[in-house]
Scaffold this motif. Structure first.
Motif, short mmCIF file in Angstrom:
data_model
loop_
_atom_site.label_atom_id
_atom_site.label_comp_id
_atom_site.label_asym_id
_atom_site.label_seq_id
_atom_site.Cartn_x
_atom_site.Cartn_y
_atom_site.Cartn_z
N ASP A 69 0.84 -1.15 0.08
CA ASP A 69 0.13 -0.09 0.25
C ASP A 69 0.87 1.34 -0.13
O ASP A 69 0.53 2.37 -0.52
N LEU A 70 1.87 1.28 0.55
CA LEU A 70 2.82 2.39 0.71
C LEU A 70 3.66 2.54 -0.89
O LEU A 70 3.65 3.70 -1.25
N ARG A 71 3.89 1.35 -1.31
CA ARG A 71 4.35 1.57 -2.75
C ARG A 71 3.56 2.01 -3.73
O ARG A 71 3.73 3.02 -4.55
N GLY A 72 1.90 1.63 -3.52
CA GLY A 72 0.93 2.21 -4.40
C GLY A 72 0.66 3.58 -4.08
O GLY A 72 0.49 4.20 -5.11
N GLN A 73 1.05 4.14 -2.92
CA GLN A 73 0.66 5.67 -2.72
C GLN A 73 1.83 6.35 -3.18
O GLN A 73 1.63 7.47 -3.70
N ARG A 74 3.04 5.63 -3.26
CA ARG A 74 4.12 6.27 -3.91
C ARG A 74 4.16 6.49 -5.24
O ARG A 74 4.25 7.51 -6.12
N LEU A 75 3.35 5.64 -5.82
CA LEU A 75 2.97 5.39 -7.21
C LEU A 75 2.17 6.64 -7.54
O LEU A 75 1.91 7.45 -8.83
N MET A 76 0.94 6.70 -6.76
CA MET A 76 -0.12 7.73 -6.85
C MET A 76 0.32 9.07 -6.66
O MET A 76 0.03 9.86 -7.52
N ASP A 77 1.28 9.21 -5.77
CA ASP A 77 2.06 10.53 -5.77
C ASP A 77 2.91 10.91 -6.79
O ASP A 77 3.02 12.00 -7.21
N ALA A 78 3.29 9.84 -7.57
CA ALA A 78 3.99 10.17 -8.88
C ALA A 78 3.42 10.22 -10.21
O ALA A 78 4.03 10.66 -11.23
N GLY A 79 2.18 10.37 -9.76
CA GLY A 79 1.00 10.30 -11.15
C GLY A 79 0.89 9.37 -11.80
O GLY A 79 0.98 9.14 -13.00
N GLU A 80 1.10 8.01 -11.37
CA GLU A 80 1.24 6.64 -12.14
C GLU A 80 -0.09 5.88 -11.45
O GLU A 80 0.16 4.86 -10.78
N PRO A 81 -1.34 6.15 -11.64
CA PRO A 81 -2.50 5.69 -10.88
C PRO A 81 -2.74 4.06 -11.35
O PRO A 81 -3.30 3.01 -10.90
N ALA A 82 -2.43 4.02 -12.69
CA ALA A 82 -2.54 2.53 -13.42
C ALA A 82 -1.57 1.46 -12.70
O ALA A 82 -2.06 0.54 -12.10
N ALA A 83 -0.37 1.85 -12.36
CA ALA A 83 0.74 1.03 -11.94
C ALA A 83 0.29 0.83 -10.44
O ALA A 83 0.25 -0.37 -9.79
N ALA A 84 -0.27 1.71 -9.68
CA ALA A 84 -0.83 1.87 -8.24
C ALA A 84 -1.87 0.92 -8.02
O ALA A 84 -1.83 0.13 -6.98
N GLY A 85 -3.02 0.93 -9.16
CA GLY A 85 -4.01 0.01 -8.92
C GLY A 85 -3.54 -1.43 -8.94
O GLY A 85 -4.33 -2.29 -8.57
N GLU A 86 -2.51 -1.77 -9.48
CA GLU A 86 -2.18 -3.18 -9.61
C GLU A 86 -1.35 -3.45 -8.33
O GLU A 86 -1.22 -4.60 -7.96
N VAL A 87 -0.62 -2.47 -7.66
CA VAL A 87 0.18 -2.53 -6.43
C VAL A 87 -0.92 -2.82 -5.05
O VAL A 87 -0.49 -3.62 -4.43
N PHE A 88 -1.87 -1.85 -5.00
CA PHE A 88 -2.39 -1.61 -3.87
C PHE A 88 -3.18 -3.01 -3.23
O PHE A 88 -3.84 -3.65 -4.02
N GLN A 89 -3.12 -3.26 -2.22
CA GLN A 89 -3.59 -4.30 -1.47
C GLN A 89 -5.12 -4.08 -0.90
O GLN A 89 -6.15 -4.90 -0.73
N ASP A 90 -5.26 -2.84 -0.53
CA ASP A 90 -6.50 -2.28 0.08
C ASP A 90 -7.43 -2.02 -1.28
O ASP A 90 -7.20 -1.32 -2.15
N SER A 91 -8.48 -2.68 -1.06
CA SER A 91 -9.58 -2.47 -2.18
C SER A 91 -9.95 -1.07 -2.39
O SER A 91 -10.12 -0.68 -3.63
N LYS A 92 -10.36 -0.38 -1.35
CA LYS A 92 -10.59 1.00 -1.55
C LYS A 92 -9.63 1.80 -2.27
O LYS A 92 -9.93 2.62 -3.38
N ARG A 93 -8.32 1.72 -1.90
CA ARG A 93 -7.24 2.66 -2.58
C ARG A 93 -6.97 2.01 -4.01
O ARG A 93 -6.97 2.54 -4.85
N ARG A 94 -7.25 0.78 -4.26
CA ARG A 94 -7.10 0.05 -5.55
C ARG A 94 -8.37 0.69 -6.45
O ARG A 94 -7.95 1.10 -7.48
N GLY A 95 -9.37 0.84 -5.77
CA GLY A 95 -10.51 1.34 -6.67
C GLY A 95 -10.15 2.78 -7.14
O GLY A 95 -10.68 3.23 -8.19
N VAL A 96 -9.96 3.53 -6.20
CA VAL A 96 -9.71 4.95 -6.32
C VAL A 96 -8.57 4.95 -7.51
O VAL A 96 -8.73 5.92 -8.47
N ALA A 97 -7.44 4.26 -7.25
CA ALA A 97 -6.26 4.24 -8.37
C ALA A 97 -6.99 3.81 -9.73
O ALA A 97 -6.57 4.43 -10.63
#
Length: 91
Positions: free
Chosen positions: A38-66
């Protein structure tokens, strides 16, 4: 002077020093051992890469937002549907 020299000749002194140096080198390399997905996913979101973050997030809410921010609306809707609780009804 002999007291300082006796500390340097103890085996434990050098072992601790080597462990400290190895730990610093390991941390500088950016090891992901401590960082969860989830921290790796948040770093990807912060870097403007939501598609990559969507593959990384374990938290389904955060994955859905990504996925939503990446433009994959079907996958986002399915992710929110699978997380059927009160919070997901608003997404």
């Amino acid at each position: 002077m002999s007291n300082a020299l006796s500390i340097l000749t103890r085996p434990g002194f050098w072992s601790v020093g080597i462990l400290i140096v190895a730990g610093v080198v390991w941390m500088k390399k950016g090891s992901d051992f401590i960082i969860n997905s989830d921290l790796r996913g948040q770093r990807l979101m912060d870097a403007g890469e939501p598609a990559a973050a969507g593959e990384v997030f374990q938290d389904s809410k955060r994955r859905g937002v990504a996925l939503y921010r990446a433009g994959d609306f079907k996958a986002a809707a399915e992710t929110f549907r699978l997380n059927a609780n009160g919070d997901s009804q608003f997404n």
